[in-house]
Design a protein around this motif. Structure first.
Motif, PDB file in Angstrom:
ATOM      1  N   LYS A 151     -11.277   4.258  -2.795  1.00  0.00           N
ATOM      2  CA  LYS A 151      -9.926   4.527  -2.286  1.00  0.00           C
ATOM      3  C   LYS A 151      -8.931   4.415  -3.421  1.00  0.00           C
ATOM      4  O   LYS A 151      -8.855   3.394  -4.098  1.00  0.00           O
ATOM      5  CB  LYS A 151      -9.596   3.524  -1.189  1.00  0.00           C
ATOM      6  N   SER A 207      -5.258   4.090  -4.893  1.00  0.00           N
ATOM      7  CA  SER A 207      -3.978   3.508  -4.474  1.00  0.00           C
ATOM      8  C   SER A 207      -2.831   4.374  -4.973  1.00  0.00           C
ATOM      9  O   SER A 207      -2.893   4.961  -6.058  1.00  0.00           O
ATOM     10  CB  SER A 207      -3.864   2.081  -5.026  1.00  0.00           C
ATOM     11  N   ASP A 208      -1.773   4.452  -4.132  1.00  0.00           N
ATOM     12  CA  ASP A 208      -0.573   5.216  -4.513  1.00  0.00           C
ATOM     13  C   ASP A 208       0.372   4.405  -5.369  1.00  0.00           C
ATOM     14  O   ASP A 208       1.274   4.966  -6.003  1.00  0.00           O
ATOM     15  CB  ASP A 208       0.156   5.691  -3.243  1.00  0.00           C
TER      16      ASP A 208
END
Length: 454
Positions: free
Chosen positions: A182, A184-185
């Motif tokens: 995943k 991350s922004d």
């Protein structure tokens, strides 16, 4: 290694001037212009540090002693027994019936006296009492059952086929997260404690040593050694070699096959050696006289032991004291030696008296962050109930017949319906039960004995 032959070899010097004339001094004169080579080896000397030593360490500066407090001691509670009586009765004492045990009587055979006057009867009691009978072989009463396979087809179903209901398999849904990273922004924060608190200091320029230029010497090289200067070669002739010339020895004459051994050594006829016969031993006539001249002429004399011949002792005793002075005692005198005391340096740093300040750099610079626990994707162990009714009927539950539990008559001290018979040497009691038994000719019951051991 040369030693002067005119110098006396004594342990103590007599004060004369030693002779310094040797063969080396006479033939090789001394050169005043040549100096010995200079040694380039560094001198191993101890370099004393003239500065003052500061005896402060990081342990002395950071460590502050605490007051030691003893650990509190826990007093053990006093044991208080419980009130009331203890019931020591057990099921073994309640159900067990004590029996009187008689001592075991040893059964020994009667004393038999062996007599030798009567005639021995060779027929033992076993042969006299037990005689062989003609026993006929009993015919087997076993009925032969010949297996005949059934003709009809077996159509009975099993309990597993009756109770089992086939159902469709419903696989559970997998809650395992996919193995995908995943992203991350939030932008990456690369700030660390080292980057925050580190202060960059300018570095001093590195010292570079200038390379020296080689300067050759202006003087010519003197390659003349003391060996070349002092050695004078004597004229002489070279040594001649005594080695023989390596010339091949050979002959062109034809070999006739006759050797020196064949020419000089001819075969001779050899006769067998004569065998000498040994003469038979004939003993001399008459008796042998064992007396010898020494035994007949020897006269025994009485000899006294030899007296040791010792010189007469001319001992002179004087009253003068013994002079035990030697050169070693006069030259080497004992000195009074005292043990040197340990040199202790006075402590310049006073001991700290305040409280220990236990704040470290990690505690002062550490910034706590809020911890977000990771989400658990583990499936819940939930049991899905089945709406169908449970069929708990089995073949054992359907065909089992409950039976009455009977009590063993040996548990009673006097079993009901039994009559006491006797007691053996091991303490076992035997009882007889009277049970009615009907015969075909008579309708009256006949008592039957049954042995019961307790």
């Amino acid at each position: 290694r040369h030693r002067c032959p005119r110098k006396p070899t004594k342990i103590y010097d007599n004060g004369q001037q030693p002779c310094l004339t040797t063969e080396y001094v006479e033939k090789y004169p001394m050169y005043s212009n040549i100096s010995p080579p200079r040694s380039l080896k560094l001198k191993q000397e101890y370099q004393v540090h003239h500065g003052k030593m500061e005896g402060i360490t990081t342990f002395k500066s950071d460590y502050l002693p605490y007051d030691i407090v003893k650990r509190p001691f826990r007093v053990q509670e006093e044991y208080k027994p419980k009130t009331g009586e203890i019931d020591l009765g057990t099921t073994y004492r309640k159900d067990y019936n004590a029996n009187k045990i008689q001592p075991l009587v040893l059964v020994r055979p009667l004393e038999t006296k062996h007599t030798t006057g009567g005639k021995l009867d060779t027929i033992p009691t076993y042969r006299d009492d037990y005689r062989s009978w003609e026993v006929q072989r009993r015919e087997p009463s076993k009925v032969e059952h010949i297996y005949q396979p059934p003709i009809e087809k077996f159509g009975n179903s099993t309990t597993f086929q009756d109770d089992f209901v086939p159902r469709e398999l419903n696989p559970r849904q997998s809650f395992k997260p996919p193995c995908v990273a995943k992203l991350s922004d939030v932008p990456f924060n690369s700030t660390t404690c080292h980057r925050t608190f580190y202060i960059a200091h300018p570095l001093a320029p590195k010292f570079i040593r200038s390379k020296e230029v080689y300067k050759p010497s202006n003087q010519p090289f003197e390659d003349l050694t003391t060996y070349r200067k002092d050695f004078k070669g004597l004229p002489g002739q070279l040594a001649k070699s005594c080695k023989p010339e390596n010339v091949k020895v050979g002959s062109n004459a034809h070999f006739n096959g006759v050797t020196e051994f064949q020419d000089r050594f001819q075969p001779w006829l050899v006769s067998l050696p004569e065998v000498r016969k040994t003469q038979e031993y004939v003993p001399p006539p008459g008796n042998m006289d064992f007396n010898s001249t020494t035994h007949l002429d020897y006269v025994k004399h009485e000899i006294s032991p030899a007296v040791p011949i010792r010189p007469v002792s001319n001992g002179r005793r004087t009253n003068a004291p013994f002079q035990g002075n030697t050169t070693t005692k006069e030259d080497f005198k004992a000195w009074g030696i005292c043990r040197q005391e340990i040199i202790k340096k006075q402590q310049e740093i006073p001991k700290p008296m305040g409280k220990f300040y236990d704040l470290t750099t990690f505690k002062s610079h550490y910034v706590p962050h809020q911890i977000i626990p990771a989400r658990s994707f583990k499936p819940v162990h939930a049991i899905f109930p089945n709406p169908a009714p449970f069929q708990g009927e089995t073949m054992y539950h359907r065909e089992y017949t409950l039976k009455k539990q009977e009590i063993c008559p040996a548990n009673y001290p006097s079993p009901p319906g039994y009559v006491y018979v006797n007691t053996d040497s091991h303490g076992h009691k035997f009882f007889r039960q009277l049970t009615p038994e009907f015969s075909e000719s008579n309708s009256n019951p006949i008592p039957k004995e049954v042995a019961v051991m307790s």
